[in-house]
Design an enzyme around this catalytic site. Structure first.
Site, PDB file in Angstrom:
ATOM      1  N   ARG A 115     -14.238  10.329   3.281  1.00  0.00           N
ATOM      2  CA  ARG A 115     -14.134   8.968   3.837  1.00  0.00           C
ATOM      3  C   ARG A 115     -15.441   8.729   4.586  1.00  0.00           C
ATOM      4  NH1 ARG A 115     -10.050   5.227   5.523  1.00  0.00           N
ATOM      5  NH2 ARG A 115     -10.495   4.249   7.537  1.00  0.00           N
ATOM      6  N   HIS A 170     -12.260   1.059  -2.093  1.00  0.00           N
ATOM      7  CA  HIS A 170     -11.165   1.810  -1.465  1.00  0.00           C
ATOM      8  C   HIS A 170     -10.057   2.013  -2.506  1.00  0.00           C
ATOM      9  CE1 HIS A 170      -8.850   3.604   1.576  1.00  0.00           C
ATOM     10  NE2 HIS A 170      -8.695   2.603   2.423  1.00  0.00           N
ATOM     11  N   GLN A 196      -6.319   3.188  -1.636  1.00  0.00           N
ATOM     12  CA  GLN A 196      -5.523   2.148  -1.007  1.00  0.00           C
ATOM     13  C   GLN A 196      -4.886   1.247  -2.060  1.00  0.00           C
ATOM     14  OE1 GLN A 196      -4.831   1.389   2.450  1.00  0.00           O
ATOM     15  NE2 GLN A 196      -3.357   0.121   1.321  1.00  0.00           N
ATOM     16  N   ASP A 253      -7.275  -8.325   5.278  1.00  0.00           N
ATOM     17  CA  ASP A 253      -7.757  -7.097   5.914  1.00  0.00           C
ATOM     18  C   ASP A 253      -8.441  -7.525   7.210  1.00  0.00           C
ATOM     19  OD1 ASP A 253      -8.460  -4.473   6.431  1.00  0.00           O
ATOM     20  OD2 ASP A 253      -9.962  -4.338   4.840  1.00  0.00           O
ATOM     21  N   CYS A 261      -3.847  -3.447   4.612  1.00  0.00           N
ATOM     22  CA  CYS A 261      -4.029  -1.994   4.551  1.00  0.00           C
ATOM     23  C   CYS A 261      -3.955  -1.329   5.920  1.00  0.00           C
ATOM     24  CB  CYS A 261      -5.339  -1.649   3.844  1.00  0.00           C
ATOM     25  SG  CYS A 261      -6.828  -2.204   4.708  1.00  0.00           S
ATOM     26  N   ARG A 270       0.840   5.235   0.748  1.00  0.00           N
ATOM     27  CA  ARG A 270      -0.412   5.989   0.644  1.00  0.00           C
ATOM     28  C   ARG A 270      -0.119   7.445   0.284  1.00  0.00           C
ATOM     29  NH1 ARG A 270      -5.047   4.310   3.227  1.00  0.00           N
ATOM     30  NH2 ARG A 270      -5.951   6.076   2.115  1.00  0.00           N
TER      31      ARG A 270
END
Length: 308
Positions: free
Chosen positions: A108, A135, A138, A226, A265, A293
């Site tokens: 990450r 991502h 996700q 987001d 998310c 997730r």
């Protein structure tokens, strides 16, 4: 051949569909088990995932750890501040060392070029836990959540409100692979990377770019947003002012389909990109999405190890 998962297209539409089906089956099969118990087949018993964090994390950190536990394996957490990465050891050397000691690597980070370099030098699968470009993990969880809530992916109408960021890039990539449509509502100057728009259109998705939030949300099956200011971004005040009309609130959701669901998310800044009324409403499935997730990433891991 090593299966890296740097973007959704590394797997392709058929594999993503298989991931969603596998995740749903595994999730249902372990409904009565403690969260830390292994799945009955423990398909990754003895396998170790190295997790590199150059950005703060809650869901990615916990979900990958729990995913490995439930698959029968284990995970190691590494960060720049407590490893030699923080003292200048190269990603190339780090990749070669971790490939000798672990079975896969998740990172990450910020710059997507870092994950490309890691994958070039690793001899084990490398998984994108987030970069400034995309991502993908996700979005596997998001698609799983959408399907769980009774919405088939082909022909789905997805509305995005806010910043044209990494999460949107992966939604667009998924749209081309899974044959759904995306209406992108952003302020002028905050549109997504044209590469991802063209990628989605090339796959057959209808992508509409608009600066009108109501037009983006009108009739949508899924409404997604987001945070407006990502970690490390500058000029926050200017950006927040531009984003304000794109808040997902009750009035905007009223223009979506009557059975539309809301995705985010997380972490959310309630009162900025989403109103409290929407965030806490029955249409909000953000905590199903967060839990997924784990289940989505279990299937990503199995695909990367050639077991799916």
């Amino acid at each position: 051949m090593i299966r890296h998962f740097l973007d959704l297209s590394d797997a392709g539409g058929d594999a993503i569909a298989a991931m969603i089906n596998d995740a749903m089956e595994r999730k249902a099969a372990r409904a009565a088990l403690p969260k830390g118990a292994s799945d009955s087949d423990a398909p990754l018993a003895g396998h170790v995932l190295a997790m590199i964090f150059e950005k703060n994390s809650t869901r990615t950190r916990v979900s990958f750890d729990m995913a490995m536990r439930q698959l029968g394996g284990s995970a190691l957490i590494l960060d720049a501040g407590t490893t030699q990465l923080g003292r200048g050891e190269s990603l190339a050397d780090t990749a070669r060392v971790l490939s000798r000691m672990c079975d896969a690597i998740m990172i990450r980070t910020d710059d997507h070029s870092k994950i490309d370099e890691l994958a070039r030098h690793a001899s084990v699968p490398v998984i994108n836990g987030l970069t400034d470009r995309s991502h993908p993990c996700q979005i596997v969880a998001d698609l799983l959540t959408v399907v769980e809530h009774g919405k088939p992916l082909p022909g789905l109408e997805v509305a995005w409100l806010g910043d044209g960021n990494n999460v949107l890039h992966s939604i667009l990539e998924a749209a081309g692979l899974m044959k759904f449509n995306v209406r992108v509502g952003t302020p002028a100057g905050y549109e997504p990377d044209p590469e991802f728009v063209e990628m989605a259109r090339a796959g057959g998705a209808v992508v509409t770019l608009t600066n009108d939030p109501a037009a983006a949300a009108a009739g949508a099956d899924v409404v997604v947003t987001d945070t407006w200011v990502s970690m490390g971004q500058a000029h926050a005040e200017e950006k927040l002012a531009a984003m304000a009309p794109f808040q997902v609130n009750e009035a905007l959701m009223a223009g979506a389909a009557s059975d539309a669901i809301f995705l985010h998310c997380l972490p959310a800044h309630v009162g900025e990109e989403v109103s409290e009324g929407v965030f806490e409403s029955a249409q909000s499935v953000v905590f199903d999405e967060a839990e997924n997730r784990i289940h989505g990433q279990k299937s990503v891991l199995l695909w990367a190890f050639g077991k799916l």
